[in-house]
Write a protein that holds these residues in place. Structure first.
Motif, PDB file in Angstrom:
ATOM      1  N   LEU A  18       0.802  -1.217   0.000  1.00  0.00           N
ATOM      2  CA  LEU A  18       0.000   0.000   0.000  1.00  0.00           C
ATOM      3  C   LEU A  18       0.839   1.273   0.000  1.00  0.00           C
ATOM      4  N   ASP A  19       2.159   1.104   0.047  1.00  0.00           N
ATOM      5  CA  ASP A  19       3.074   2.254   0.070  1.00  0.00           C
ATOM      6  C   ASP A  19       2.729   3.218   1.210  1.00  0.00           C
ATOM      7  N   ILE A  20       2.655   2.647   2.419  1.00  0.00           N
ATOM      8  CA  ILE A  20       2.375   3.415   3.630  1.00  0.00           C
ATOM      9  C   ILE A  20       3.567   3.248   4.562  1.00  0.00           C
ATOM     10  N   ALA A  21       4.000   4.334   5.164  1.00  0.00           N
ATOM     11  CA  ALA A  21       5.132   4.299   6.093  1.00  0.00           C
ATOM     12  C   ALA A  21       4.795   3.405   7.288  1.00  0.00           C
ATOM     13  N   PRO A  22       5.751   2.569   7.749  1.00  0.00           N
ATOM     14  CA  PRO A  22       5.479   1.650   8.852  1.00  0.00           C
ATOM     15  C   PRO A  22       4.948   2.327  10.123  1.00  0.00           C
ATOM     16  N   ASN A  23       5.480   3.506  10.493  1.00  0.00           N
ATOM     17  CA  ASN A  23       4.987   4.145  11.717  1.00  0.00           C
ATOM     18  C   ASN A  23       3.545   4.611  11.559  1.00  0.00           C
ATOM     19  N   THR A  24       3.171   5.048  10.372  1.00  0.00           N
ATOM     20  CA  THR A  24       1.781   5.429  10.102  1.00  0.00           C
ATOM     21  C   THR A  24       0.891   4.194  10.121  1.00  0.00           C
ATOM     22  N   LEU A  25       1.395   3.116   9.564  1.00  0.00           N
ATOM     23  CA  LEU A  25       0.633   1.874   9.495  1.00  0.00           C
ATOM     24  C   LEU A  25       0.325   1.341  10.886  1.00  0.00           C
ATOM     25  N   THR A  26       1.258   1.471  11.811  1.00  0.00           N
ATOM     26  CA  THR A  26       1.039   1.009  13.183  1.00  0.00           C
ATOM     27  C   THR A  26      -0.177   1.701  13.787  1.00  0.00           C
ATOM     28  N   PHE A  27      -0.296   2.993  13.575  1.00  0.00           N
ATOM     29  CA  PHE A  27      -1.455   3.744  14.071  1.00  0.00           C
ATOM     30  C   PHE A  27      -2.747   3.185  13.485  1.00  0.00           C
ATOM     31  N   HIS A  28      -2.759   2.916  12.183  1.00  0.00           N
ATOM     32  CA  HIS A  28      -3.960   2.396  11.535  1.00  0.00           C
ATOM     33  C   HIS A  28      -4.298   0.986  12.028  1.00  0.00           C
ATOM     34  N   PHE A  29      -3.275   0.149  12.215  1.00  0.00           N
ATOM     35  CA  PHE A  29      -3.520  -1.194  12.760  1.00  0.00           C
ATOM     36  C   PHE A  29      -4.166  -1.104  14.133  1.00  0.00           C
ATOM     37  N   ASP A  30      -3.670  -0.192  14.967  1.00  0.00           N
ATOM     38  CA  ASP A  30      -4.229  -0.044  16.312  1.00  0.00           C
ATOM     39  C   ASP A  30      -5.702   0.338  16.268  1.00  0.00           C
ATOM     40  N   ARG A  31      -6.063   1.236  15.369  1.00  0.00           N
ATOM     41  CA  ARG A  31      -7.470   1.632  15.242  1.00  0.00           C
ATOM     42  C   ARG A  31      -8.335   0.452  14.795  1.00  0.00           C
ATOM     43  N   LEU A  32      -7.837  -0.342  13.850  1.00  0.00           N
ATOM     44  CA  LEU A  32      -8.597  -1.505  13.388  1.00  0.00           C
ATOM     45  C   LEU A  32      -8.720  -2.548  14.489  1.00  0.00           C
ATOM     46  N   ARG A  33      -7.658  -2.738  15.238  1.00  0.00           N
ATOM     47  CA  ARG A  33      -7.703  -3.703  16.346  1.00  0.00           C
ATOM     48  C   ARG A  33      -8.664  -3.253  17.437  1.00  0.00           C
ATOM     49  N   MET A  34      -8.639  -1.959  17.795  1.00  0.00           N
ATOM     50  CA  MET A  34      -9.535  -1.446  18.841  1.00  0.00           C
ATOM     51  C   MET A  34     -11.001  -1.581  18.429  1.00  0.00           C
ATOM     52  N   ALA A  35     -11.276  -1.507  17.144  1.00  0.00           N
ATOM     53  CA  ALA A  35     -12.643  -1.654  16.646  1.00  0.00           C
ATOM     54  C   ALA A  35     -13.042  -3.117  16.476  1.00  0.00           C
ATOM     55  N   GLY A  36     -12.107  -4.038  16.744  1.00  0.00           N
ATOM     56  CA  GLY A  36     -12.411  -5.463  16.627  1.00  0.00           C
ATOM     57  C   GLY A  36     -12.379  -5.979  15.200  1.00  0.00           C
ATOM     58  N   LEU A  37     -11.786  -5.211  14.281  1.00  0.00           N
ATOM     59  CA  LEU A  37     -11.764  -5.604  12.871  1.00  0.00           C
ATOM     60  C   LEU A  37     -10.502  -6.350  12.465  1.00  0.00           C
ATOM     61  N   ALA A  38      -9.478  -6.366  13.318  1.00  0.00           N
ATOM     62  CA  ALA A  38      -8.218  -7.025  12.959  1.00  0.00           C
ATOM     63  C   ALA A  38      -7.586  -7.632  14.199  1.00  0.00           C
ATOM     64  N   THR A  39      -6.769  -8.645  13.957  1.00  0.00           N
ATOM     65  CA  THR A  39      -5.977  -9.275  15.020  1.00  0.00           C
ATOM     66  C   THR A  39      -4.511  -9.205  14.613  1.00  0.00           C
ATOM     67  N   VAL A  40      -3.640  -9.432  15.579  1.00  0.00           N
ATOM     68  CA  VAL A  40      -2.207  -9.455  15.298  1.00  0.00           C
ATOM     69  C   VAL A  40      -1.590 -10.620  16.056  1.00  0.00           C
ATOM     70  N   ARG A  41      -0.593 -11.240  15.427  1.00  0.00           N
ATOM     71  CA  ARG A  41       0.165 -12.302  16.083  1.00  0.00           C
ATOM     72  C   ARG A  41       1.615 -12.184  15.637  1.00  0.00           C
ATOM     73  N   ARG A  42       2.496 -12.643  16.465  1.00  0.00           N
ATOM     74  CA  ARG A  42       3.917 -12.602  16.140  1.00  0.00           C
ATOM     75  C   ARG A  42       4.324 -13.946  15.535  1.00  0.00           C
ATOM     76  N   GLU A  43       5.041 -13.882  14.432  1.00  0.00           N
ATOM     77  CA  GLU A  43       5.663 -15.065  13.822  1.00  0.00           C
ATOM     78  C   GLU A  43       7.126 -14.721  13.633  1.00  0.00           C
TER      79      GLU A  43
END
Length: 114
Positions: A42-67
């Protein structure tokens, strides 16, 4: 789904980068995608992407796991389906939502020889 959860999910999706991220996660399926692959796609800076992931996770729309060293994000399809169900609950007062007279497909115009 409760109205408050629907509002939170819709608010999270009401931003173009987050909507793009969520749609990409939906396309990736249940296995999800690494944060790096999403940033590159998506050509999005990683630090900006982290903010967006957090918003999606808080809304219950995404999960994250470490591999290993990667963070893998995935769409929460149960939340997505609950949101769609909430939006379409009692759709059209119980009648069919299809138009009574479906539109005819547009005819192709042919070029008239000169």
């Amino acid at each position: 789904m409760e109205k408050i959860n629907a509002v939170a999910a819709l608010a999270a999706l009401a931003q173009d980068n987050r909507l793009d991220v969520f749609r990409l996660l939906v396309q990736a399926g249940p296995d999800g995608m690494s944060a790096g692959a999403i940033a590159e796609t998506l050509d999005i800076a990683p630090n900006t992407l982290t903010f967006h992931f957090d918003r999606l996770r808080m809304a219950g729309l995404a999960t994250v796991r470490r591999e290993g060293r990667s963070m893998i994000y995935a769409a929460r399809f149960e939340t997505m389906n609950a949101l769609v169900g909430f939006l379409t609950d009692n759709c059209c007062g119980g009648t069919s939502c299809a138009p009574a007279n479906p539109a005819k497909p547009a005819r192709k115009r042919s070029k008239v020889p000169a």
